[in-house]
Write an enzyme that holds these catalytic residues in place. Structure first.
Site, PDB file in Angstrom:
ATOM      1  N   HIS A 258       1.012  -1.147   0.076  1.00 13.08           N
ATOM      2  CA  HIS A 258      -0.157  -0.069  -0.148  1.00 13.08           C
ATOM      3  C   HIS A 258       1.221   0.586   0.021  1.00 13.08           C
ATOM      4  CE1 HIS A 258      -2.272  -3.047   1.628  1.00 13.08           C
ATOM      5  NE2 HIS A 258      -3.903  -1.821   0.801  1.00 13.08           N
ATOM      6  N   HIS A 301       0.578  -3.206   9.089  1.00 13.75           N
ATOM      7  CA  HIS A 301       2.091  -2.312   9.222  1.00 13.75           C
ATOM      8  C   HIS A 301       3.061  -2.221  10.262  1.00 13.75           C
ATOM      9  CE1 HIS A 301       2.220  -4.494   5.318  1.00 13.75           C
ATOM     10  NE2 HIS A 301       1.355  -4.267   4.909  1.00 13.75           N
ATOM     11  N   ASP A 305       8.441  -2.138   8.025  1.00 17.07           N
ATOM     12  CA  ASP A 305       7.764  -1.929   6.178  1.00 17.07           C
ATOM     13  C   ASP A 305       7.160  -0.606   5.830  1.00 17.07           C
ATOM     14  OD1 ASP A 305       7.527  -4.374   7.175  1.00 17.07           O
ATOM     15  OD2 ASP A 305       5.137  -4.091   7.935  1.00 17.07           O
TER      16      ASP A 305
END
Length: 384
Positions: A258, A301, A305
């Site tokens: 994302h 996350h 990340d």
């Protein structure tokens, strides 16, 4: 004495005949001799022979022709002298190719297939990694400094996905309006494919536990190959989004996909739009930044990340466009940027692009010929 001499001279008088001869075609005068300094000696104008008044017009015509001959001979001698003395320097100007920005849609198609393959390969790796995710009851989430200070907000991750969809939609519309969409499209497809291929590597080599106990992971299938194929198809059909209910697998944490899409969409929007559109850039930056923050606020996350995804996306984007906009780096053997593993792919995609891509917009669909002809007629009547 004088009278006798005069009488003697009168006896010896002979008849005197005067003849006037005029040449209709006089011979051309010889060329003036040259001296050491290259200047010809000026010819003396011929003395006119006394003649009757009836022949004055012809004499003037002959003198005019002689003066014109002298002028032509002088010009001829000077030009021949200059041709011998002047040194000409020949400058070879390389011929520019007819099209410095070729479209080459077939290369764009190859880049699209490259991105499509890596996106599909990502879903396969996610399915494989999901089977290796440790049980959250046995292995609790890793400590994260951001999670220590910010509590989880359940709807935050949905906001991140909505922001990502808006940015991708804005970039798609902007890309369709660009004139050189073929060149820019293959750059976008190549970067998407490369970043998701990196993500496949990092996900596979290190499997992290879930970042929060709130996460619900689908049951493991182990040796059920048919069930894994259906999961892959379901993940593809939903675009890998949690809001569509297609992403129920865990393990795709390192690094955040994302964050890649949020950052990459903003970078392309800013790179291929004019600077005076600062309000547009500010809006897209707010969507991207708030989306990345919402990923962390939703505890979907780890912070590492997101950080790694940001650095991998921005650096790869900047490296590629630095080489694309600096044509001396295309084939520079000593350039550090040319040592990347994807340099041969870059040379394949950018070999014929001999100039920086200008920011020019055009309609994606050209008007029919009849409409264009009517438009010209209307414009012509307005001018009249």
């Amino acid at each position: 004495m004088a009278a006798s001499e005069l009488i003697q001279d009168s006896d010896d008088v002979r008849p005197h005949v005067e003849v006037d001869v005029t040449a209709e075609n006089p011979p051309s005068p010889p060329r003036p001799p040259r001296v050491a300094n290259g200047n010809p000696i000026q010819l003396a104008s011929p003395t006119s022979v006394p003649a009757h008044d009836a022949h004055d017009g012809k004499n003037k015509h002959v003198r005019g022709r002689l003066s014109r001959l002298q002028e032509s001979q002088l010009i001829h001698s000077l030009s021949s002298r200059l041709r011998r003395r002047c040194d000409y320097v020949k400058i070879n100007v390389p011929e520019e190719p007819a099209d410095r920005l070729p479209k080459e849609w077939w290369k764009t198609g190859v880049a699209f297939l490259y991105a499509l393959f890596n996106l599909f390969f990502t879903t396969v790796v996610i399915t494989i990694v999901h089977e290796r995710v440790p049980d959250k009851s046995v292995n609790p989430p890793l400590p994260d400094k951001f999670f220590d200070y910010v509590d989880r907000v359940p709807w935050a991750f949905t906001v991140a996905e909505v922001n990502g969809l808006i940015l991708v939609g804005l970039w798609l519309v902007q890309w369709l309006l660009l004139k050189h969409k073929a060149i820019i499209g293959r750059r976008c497809f190549f970067l998407i494919g490369t970043l998701y291929m990196y993500r496949c590597v990092t996900m596979y080599i290190t499997t992290l536990p879930v970042p929060g106990k709130h996460m619900v992971c689908a049951p493991k299938l182990y040796n059920d190959s048919t069930g894994k194929i259906w999961r892959i198809l379901r993940l593809i059909s939903g675009g890998g989004l949690s809001m569509t209910g297609s992403h129920l697998m865990c393990g795709d944490f390192m690094y955040s996909g994302h964050t890649v899409m949020l950052t990459l969409s903003y970078l392309f929007i800013k790179e291929y739009s004019h600077r005076w559109m600062w309000w547009y850039h500010a809006l897209c930056w707010l969507l991207s930044a708030s989306g990345v923050i919402c990923i962390l606020v939703g505890h979907e996350h780890y912070s590492i990340d997101v950080v790694i995804a940001y650095f991998a996306t921005t650096r790869t984007f900047w490296w590629y466009h630095t080489m694309a906009n600096s044509h001396s780096l295309h084939q520079a053997p000593n350039s550090c940027l040319s040592r990347t593993w994807w340099n041969p792919i870059f040379n394949f995609l950018e070999r014929n692009v001999q100039a920086t891509v200008p920011l020019e917009f055009s309609w994606p669909v050209s008007l029919p010929s009849s409409c264009r002809q009517r438009y010209r007629i209307v414009e012509g009547t307005r001018d009249e």
